[in-house]
Scaffold this active site. Structure first.
Site, PDB file in Angstrom:
ATOM      1  CG  HIS A 215      -0.259   0.446   2.424  1.00 44.24           C
ATOM      2  ND1 HIS A 215       0.529  -0.529   3.211  1.00 44.24           N
ATOM      3  CD2 HIS A 215      -0.045   1.455   3.323  1.00 44.24           C
ATOM      4  CE1 HIS A 215       1.055  -0.290   4.406  1.00 44.24           C
ATOM      5  NE2 HIS A 215       0.780   1.104   4.242  1.00 44.24           N
TER       6      HIS A 215
HETATM    7  C1  UD1 Z   1      -1.497   5.431   6.494  1.00 44.29           C
HETATM    8  C2  UD1 Z   1      -0.004   6.100   6.945  1.00 44.29           C
HETATM    9  C3  UD1 Z   1       0.806   4.801   6.714  1.00 44.29           C
HETATM   10  C4  UD1 Z   1       0.512   3.484   7.391  1.00 44.29           C
HETATM   11  C5  UD1 Z   1      -0.909   3.087   6.860  1.00 44.29           C
HETATM   12  C6  UD1 Z   1      -1.769   1.986   7.378  1.00 44.29           C
HETATM   13  C7  UD1 Z   1       0.281   8.233   6.603  1.00 44.29           C
HETATM   14  C8  UD1 Z   1       1.086   9.060   6.149  1.00 44.29           C
HETATM   15  N1  UD1 Z   1       0.561   7.071   6.132  1.00 44.29           N
HETATM   16  O1  UD1 Z   1      -1.506   5.330   5.177  1.00 44.29           O
HETATM   17  O2  UD1 Z   1       2.174   4.891   7.171  1.00 44.29           O
HETATM   18  O3  UD1 Z   1       1.378   2.311   6.854  1.00 44.29           O
HETATM   19  O4  UD1 Z   1      -2.031   4.269   7.118  1.00 44.29           O
HETATM   20  O5  UD1 Z   1      -2.785   1.465   6.732  1.00 44.29           O
HETATM   21  O6  UD1 Z   1      -0.333   8.566   7.741  1.00 44.29           O
HETATM   22  N2  UD1 Z   1      -9.003   5.061   3.127  1.00 44.29           N
HETATM   23  C9  UD1 Z   1     -10.296   4.369   3.081  1.00 44.29           C
HETATM   24  N3  UD1 Z   1     -10.698   4.121   4.398  1.00 44.29           N
HETATM   25  C10 UD1 Z   1     -10.098   4.568   5.408  1.00 44.29           C
HETATM   26  C11 UD1 Z   1      -9.042   5.178   5.347  1.00 44.29           C
HETATM   27  C12 UD1 Z   1      -8.348   5.419   3.971  1.00 44.29           C
HETATM   28  O7  UD1 Z   1     -10.888   4.336   2.045  1.00 44.29           O
HETATM   29  O8  UD1 Z   1     -10.773   4.285   6.556  1.00 44.29           O
HETATM   30  C13 UD1 Z   1      -8.622   5.367   1.459  1.00 44.29           C
HETATM   31  C14 UD1 Z   1      -8.589   6.929   1.336  1.00 44.29           C
HETATM   32  O9  UD1 Z   1      -8.987   6.884  -0.025  1.00 44.29           O
HETATM   33  C15 UD1 Z   1      -7.323   7.527   1.328  1.00 44.29           C
HETATM   34  C16 UD1 Z   1      -6.264   6.567   1.281  1.00 44.29           C
HETATM   35  O10 UD1 Z   1      -7.026   5.174   1.691  1.00 44.29           O
HETATM   36  O11 UD1 Z   1      -7.204   8.677   0.610  1.00 44.29           O
HETATM   37  C17 UD1 Z   1      -5.108   6.749   1.851  1.00 44.29           C
HETATM   38  O12 UD1 Z   1      -5.444   6.696   3.362  1.00 44.29           O
HETATM   39  P1  UD1 Z   1      -4.650   7.710   4.407  1.00 44.29           P
HETATM   40  O13 UD1 Z   1      -4.924   7.651   5.894  1.00 44.29           O
HETATM   41  O14 UD1 Z   1      -4.314   9.110   3.624  1.00 44.29           O
HETATM   42  O15 UD1 Z   1      -3.146   6.975   4.199  1.00 44.29           O
HETATM   43  P2  UD1 Z   1      -2.853   5.542   4.123  1.00 44.29           P
HETATM   44  O16 UD1 Z   1      -2.335   5.122   2.634  1.00 44.29           O
HETATM   45  O17 UD1 Z   1      -3.697   4.627   4.812  1.00 44.29           O
END
Ligand code: UD1
Length: 378
Positions: A215
Site C-alpha cells: 500500500h
Molecule cells: C496510513 C499511514 C501509513 C500506514 C497506513 C496503514 C500516513 C502518512 N500514512 O497510510 O504510514 O502504513 O496508514 O494503513 O499517515 N481510505 C479509506 N478508508 C479508510 C482510510 C483510508 O478508504 O478508513 C482510503 C482513502 O481513499 C485515502 C487512502 O485510503 O485517501 C489513504 O489513506 P491515508 O490515511 O491518507 O493513508 P494510508 O495510505 O492509509
C-alpha cells in the site's frame, strides 16, 4: 483503595490513534495504563482511518475501549489531513489540558498531534521512537523525524533506535528502551487468531500460500511501480496460491491507473477486502511466504519465523533483517521472483530468536515509566 480506583491527583494522558497500525499498538498500552492508579487515559481517535474494516473491527478484535473523543478528520492530502487534525485536536487539548500526550508510530495523526501538543507546551511521549529509514521521500520518515524532535520521552523498540536518537543529540535520560508493543498485541492475540477459520474460508491450505500486502505510495502511486508489483504478483501466483487483502489506497490506485482488471485477473491470486486483525493474524501465522511493504508485518513475521520479502529499497527496522526473517528485495521483478523461489526452496522454518524485549511486556514497561512521569515533581 481498591484496584482501578484513581487517585484525585491522577494525571490525564491523551492516547492518540488514527490509523490501523496505531490501533494495534495502543491496545496493550490502554490495558497497561488502565492498571495505573495515578493515570487517567483518554483515547483520542483522529478518524484518519474510518471504515469499519480499517477501524471499528480493530477496536472489537483488540478490545480497545471506545474512544473518548472522535475527531472525524477523514482522508485528504497530507497538508489537509495534518491541518484538520491539528485544528480539531487543539480544541480538545485546550478543553481537557492533559498532563501528557502519548503518540504511537509514524502516521500523519502522530505528527499532527505532536505538533499541536508541543505548541501548547504539553509533554509528549512517543512510542516507537528513533526508527529511521534515512529516506525522506517516505512521508513516515518526515513524521518520525519531527515527532522525535518534539517528544520529551522517547520509547524505543530496539537499540538501533536508541543509537539513532543519541546521534541526533537526544539526551540519553529521555530514551527508554522498552520493547515492542505491536508484539505485545500479537502474542496476546495468537490463541484467539488460531480459532478463526479464515484460512479455510479462503480455501487455502496452511503453509501452502503466500500472503501479500502492498500500500505504500512508492509502490502504488505511479504507474511504473504499480506495474512492477503486478508482474511480481503474476509470477508468484504461478508458484503457489496468493492471498492479497487489498488496502483501500491500493484498490483506488489500481482503478485510477487502469490496472484493476489485470490485477483481478492475476493467476493464483485471491484479492480480498482488508481483514480484521484476528483474521489477518490467522492468515499470517500459517503463511509459507509473506511479501509486504508494511513496517509492522516485518516485525510480526520475525516473531512468527515466517520468511518475509520486503518490497522496498530500505527499512527503518533493520533488526528484522539482522535478527529476523526479513529480506529487503526492492521491487525489481527479477530480484523479487528469484528471492521468492529461494525462500520457497528451503523447507525449514528460519531459525532466529526474538529480538531483545519483544516479549509481550513492552506496554507494562511503558506504563511503569509513564506512572513515574506522573508522580515526578513538575
Ligand atoms: C496510513 C499511514 C501509513 C500506514 C497506513 C496503514 C500516513 C502518512 N500514512 O497510510 O504510514 O502504513 O496508514 O494503513 O499517515 N481510505 C479509506 N478508508 C479508510 C482510510 C483510508 O478508504 O478508513 C482510503 C482513502 O481513499 C485515502 C487512502 O485510503 O485517501 C489513504 O489513506 P491515508 O490515511 O491518507 O493513508 P494510508 O495510505 O492509509
Amino acid at each position: 483503595r481498591h484496584k482501578g480506583q484513581r487517585r484525585e491527583d491522577s494525571m490525564l494522558v491523551h492516547c492518540i490513534v488514527g490509523t490501523r497500525p496505531n490501533f494495534v499498538k495502543i491496545a496493550p498500552i490502554m490495558k497497561a495504563l488502565g492498571r495505573c492508579q495515578r493515570i487517567r487515559a483518554h483515547l483520542i481517535h483522529t478518524g484518519q482511518h474510518y471504515d469499519t474494516v480499517m477501524s471499528r473491527s480493530f477496536f472489537e478484535d483488540l478490545t480497545i475501549p471506545e474512544p473518548d473523543r472522535y475527531l472525524n478528520v477523514g482522508s485528504g492530502t497530507h497538508a489537509v489531513q495534518t491541518a484538520r487534525i491539528m485544528e480539531s485536536y487543539e480544541q480538545v487539548l485546550n478543553e481537557e489540558k492533559p498532563g501528557l500526550v502519548l503518540v504511537v508510530g509514524d502516521v500523519n495523526s502522530t505528527l499532527a498531534c505532536s505538533l499541536t501538543a508541543a505548541k501548547a507546551v504539553t509533554p509528549i511521549a512517543h512510542i516507537e521512537a528513533g526508527l529511521r529509514s534515512f529516506d525522506r521521500t517516505m512521508p513516515e520518515e518526515i513524521n518520525r523525524l519531527v515527532t522525535d524532535t518534539l517528544a520529551d520521552h522517547l520509547f524505543t523498540t530496539c537499540t538501533d533506535a536508541d543509537e539513532n536518537l543519541r546521534r541526533e543529540g537526544v539526551s540519553p535520560e529521555r530514551i527508554h528502551f522498552v520493547g515492542n508493543v505491536m508484539i505485545d498485541a500479537l502474542l496476546t492475540s495468537l490463541p484467539l487468531a488460531a480459532r478463526k477459520k479464515t484460512i479455510k474460508r479462503l480455501q487455502l491450505e496452511a503453509e501452502h500460500y503466500a500472503l501479500v500486502t502492498i500500500h505504500r505510495p512508492s509502490n502504488v502511486d505511479e504507474p511504473e511501480s504499480f506495474f512492477r508489483v503486478l508482474m511480481i504478483l503474476e509470477a508468484i501466483g504461478r508458484m503457489l496460491p496468493v492471498v492479497f487483502p487489498i488496502h483501500p489506497r491500493t484498490e483506488k490506485q489500481a482503478e485510477a491507473l487502469g490496472l484493476a482488471d489485470r490485477l483481478h485477473a492475476c493467476p493464483g491470486l485471491q484479492l480480498v477486502a482488508p481483514l480484521r486483525y484476528l483474521e489477518f493474524i490467522n492468515l499470517l501465522s500459517s503463511a509459507r511466504l509473506v511479501l509486504t511493504d508494511s513496517g509492522g508485518i516485518q516485525e510480526e513475521t520475525t516473531i512468527l519465523r515466517i520468511p518475509c520479502l520486503t518490497l522496498r529499497p530500505n527499512t527503518e527496522r533493520p533488526i528484522t533483517i539482522r535478527e529476523g526473517t526479513n529480506r529487503l528485495v526492492g521491487t525489481d521483478p527479477d530480484v523479487v521472483i528469484d528471492a521468492a523461489r529461494k525462500a520457497l526452496g528451503s523447507s525449514d522454518k528460519p531459525k532466529c530468536s526474538p529480538p531483545p524485549l519483544w516479549d509481550g511486556k513492552a506496554a507494562e514497561r511503558i506504563a511503569a515509566i509513564v506512572e513515574q512521569i506522573a508522580t515526578a515533581p513538575a
